[in-house]
Design a protein around this motif. Structure first.
Motif: not given
Lengths: 152, 152
Positions: A101-105, A107
């Motif tokens: 989720e950190q990676a998604v956030n 981006a």
DNA sequence: TTTCATGTAACTTTACATGTTACGTGATGG
DNA sequence: CCATCACGTAACATGTAAAGTTACATGAAA
């Protein structure tokens, strides 16, 4: 989600007010905007606190513009409304433990932040005076519409 | 308005799925996302129709990625969700007769349209594969979290 | 034929802008 | 001084859309 139209509304009000001498009662403005006087007072409250408009009670009272229209931008008006959210989308969780989720956030935030910044910049480029100028062009020869003339 | 987090959610799902072989049941994904299986099926429905994922019923069924992650951008995923509204603000009236409101709309639309275009462009620059790359960097030495391991 | 998993409709919950009612405060004018 | 006007604000109602939940039908696998 219902779309927030307060910025649109408050600009409509200010531009109307700039076309003729005041003061204007919330009642009159509400009729012109096809809404309720309390709604007018609510969205004008922030502008009053910052000093863009003034309000007087009692007979002959109402709202008056109290700023230099060439100095106030649409972004300033937006700020006076309390900087409501600009984007309809957001992250599920703001500070997730999950690395995925950190990676998604990360981006999405990049795209979101860029878009917000551009929107604010664009709003900052337009002053109320420029809006008034544009209105004058649109009016052309037409006579200005006296909003005080509205009677129930 | 409540903030729409479907894009964030569906990306979270896809990225999780990309980390280990499937298929994944809505049940499993829902536990990892701390939500309800039906919510998963809802936001995945659009992706299935376009063919980004596949779903199988019965024993051993569930969701599987069915696209080239390096070919699908965040914008594509957004489109698969049905292009929900991007901006939380809008005009009071879309086609007003009032010239004042037309002037306001024109100014705001310019800013709004620019911001939307930029946001879509940014989303179009990022592929799901790039997201996966970023995730791998964040993981570093850490072991990947097996979402199938969650048990009620 | 039982179990599993998706598909989907219908309903509930939550959040928020907007609309409405009611009443308080202060200014004006008779 | 007091009736009226207009703002200030709290409290409540309404409309809308996402998110969550329940229920049940469909179809595949064991």
């Amino acid at each position: 989600m219902k779309r927030d139209s307060r910025l649109s509304g408050v600009l409509h009000i200010l531009l109307h007010m700039a076309q003729q001498p005041g003061p204007f009662t919330s009642e009159t403005l509400a009729r012109a905007m096809d809404t309720n006087p309390v709604v007018i007072r609510r969205i004008m409250a922030g502008l009053r606190e910052i000093g863009y408009v003034r309000s007087e009670k009692g007979h002959g009272g109402g709202w008056t513009i109290a700023c230099d229209l060439s100095k106030v931008t649409l972004r300033d008006v937006y700020a006076a409304l309390g900087n409501p959210p600009l984007l309809a989308m957001g992250n599920r969780t703001e500070s997730p433990g999950c690395l995925v989720e950190q990676a998604v956030n990360a981006a999405l935030d990049q795209a979101f932040d860029d878009a917000e910044a551009l929107l604010l910049a664009r709003l900052g480029e337009v002053t109320l005076a420029m809006l008034g100028e544009d209105l004058r062009k649109r009016l052309g020869s037409r006579k200005i519409h006296d909003i005080s003339a509205h009677r129930a």
